[in-house]
Scaffold this motif. Structure first.
Motif, PDB file in Angstrom:
ATOM      1  N   UNK A   5       0.823  -1.205   0.000  1.00 27.65           N
ATOM      2  CA  UNK A   5       0.000   0.000   0.000  1.00 27.65           C
ATOM      3  C   UNK A   5       0.857   1.254   0.000  1.00 27.65           C
ATOM      4  N   UNK A   6       1.983   1.191   0.703  1.00 28.09           N
ATOM      5  CA  UNK A   6       2.897   2.322   0.736  1.00 28.09           C
ATOM      6  C   UNK A   6       3.498   2.583  -0.639  1.00 28.09           C
ATOM      7  N   UNK A   7       3.864   1.502  -1.321  1.00 27.71           N
ATOM      8  CA  UNK A   7       4.435   1.643  -2.665  1.00 27.71           C
ATOM      9  C   UNK A   7       3.384   2.174  -3.635  1.00 27.71           C
ATOM     10  N   UNK A   8       2.163   1.706  -3.502  1.00 22.45           N
ATOM     11  CA  UNK A   8       1.072   2.204  -4.353  1.00 22.45           C
ATOM     12  C   UNK A   8       0.856   3.700  -4.134  1.00 22.45           C
ATOM     13  N   UNK A   9       0.959   4.117  -2.878  1.00 22.06           N
ATOM     14  CA  UNK A   9       0.800   5.531  -2.557  1.00 22.06           C
ATOM     15  C   UNK A   9       1.890   6.361  -3.227  1.00 22.06           C
ATOM     16  N   UNK A  10       3.103   5.821  -3.241  1.00 24.63           N
ATOM     17  CA  UNK A  10       4.209   6.529  -3.893  1.00 24.63           C
ATOM     18  C   UNK A  10       3.998   6.617  -5.399  1.00 24.63           C
TER      19      UNK A  10
END
Length: 257
Positions: A34-39
């Motif tokens: 989810x963090x990578x998707x946010x980036x």
């Protein structure tokens, strides 16, 4: 953004067709946190179209791209059905089909996610959740510009149209569609009718097929099809057909079509 992140996004985009929705839950399962998707969204690789769903920034995504994601990523049975299926199969050229409405069917307990319902696809999604036909019978793959999705075959689409009759689908239009179905495979029709749980749909299908004079009807084994008991009134002030115990529009019975 790190080199590894750029490599991963390039791999993702390279492995998937353009014009589709990406489900966040599916991406997590593929190793995109989810963090990578946010980036990726912050870097304008992706644009959110609602909670749990994204599209590639700048990509032109229609409702078909949403169906692709629901089928291929979420594993749902949701599919273009009825008149929309006929349109995608190229069998609706003689009907004035509204391009602003899309008919979708899904399993009894399946719901369209909020992002799908609220996003502006340029069309209205008419969704029906039902199990009157099994999920595994009568679907076919249709090739679109960059991907394929499962839609109802002509035989299944006809049954779906009749399921919506008379409230959400005109019976006359169903007959016009039936008239064009002179090449249905009897074994598929037999399988669908044997597994259809709607008595109304089965009776109407057989009545209209006979009225259209299709040769494949004679290959259908009625003894294996449960047509129920009792009368079914399809329309008010119609004419009763004793063979299938249904009340049909007067113009059907009087040969005015």
């Amino acid at each position: 953004m790190s080199t590894d992140s750029k490599l991963k996004i390039n791999q993702l985009l390279g492995a998937n067709p353009s014009g589709i929705v990406y489900l966040s839950s599916w991406l997590v399962g593929k190793g995109y946190s989810l963090d990578l998707q946010k980036r990726y969204r912050s870097s304008d690789w992706f644009t959110s179209i609602g909670t749990g769903a994204m599209i590639r920034s700048g990509d032109n995504v229609g409702y078909e791209g949403a169906i692709y994601a629901l089928q291929k990523q979420a594993g749902l049975f949701v599919h273009p059905a009825g008149k929309t299926a006929f349109s995608l199969l190229g069998k609706s050229h003689y009907l004035e089909l509204s391009q602003k409405k899309v008919t979708l069917f899904g399993g009894k307990n399946e719901k369209l996610p909020t992002w799908c319902l609220k996003h502006d696809w340029g069309v209205t999604l008419d969704y029906y959740s039902s199990s009157f036909l099994p999920a595994e019978i009568g679907l076919t793959e249709v090739e679109l510009k960059t991907f394929t999705i499962k839609v109802s075959s002509a035989a299944r689409a006809m049954l779906e149209c009749l399921f919506l009759t008379p409230k959400n689908q005109e019976l006359l239009e169903c007959y016009q569609l039936m008239e064009g179905l002179n090449n249905l495979r009897p074994n598929l029709v037999q399988n669908l009718l044997e597994n259809c749980s709607s008595i109304k749909v089965k009776r109407l299908f057989l009545y209209l097929a006979e009225k259209a004079g299709h040769s494949w009807v004679q290959h259908i084994n009625l003894e294996k099809i449960d047509l129920g008991s009792g009368k079914r009134s399809i329309v008010k002030n119609g004419v009763y057909n004793s063979k299938y115990k249904i009340t049909v529009p007067t113009e059907f019975a009087n040969g005015e079509l």
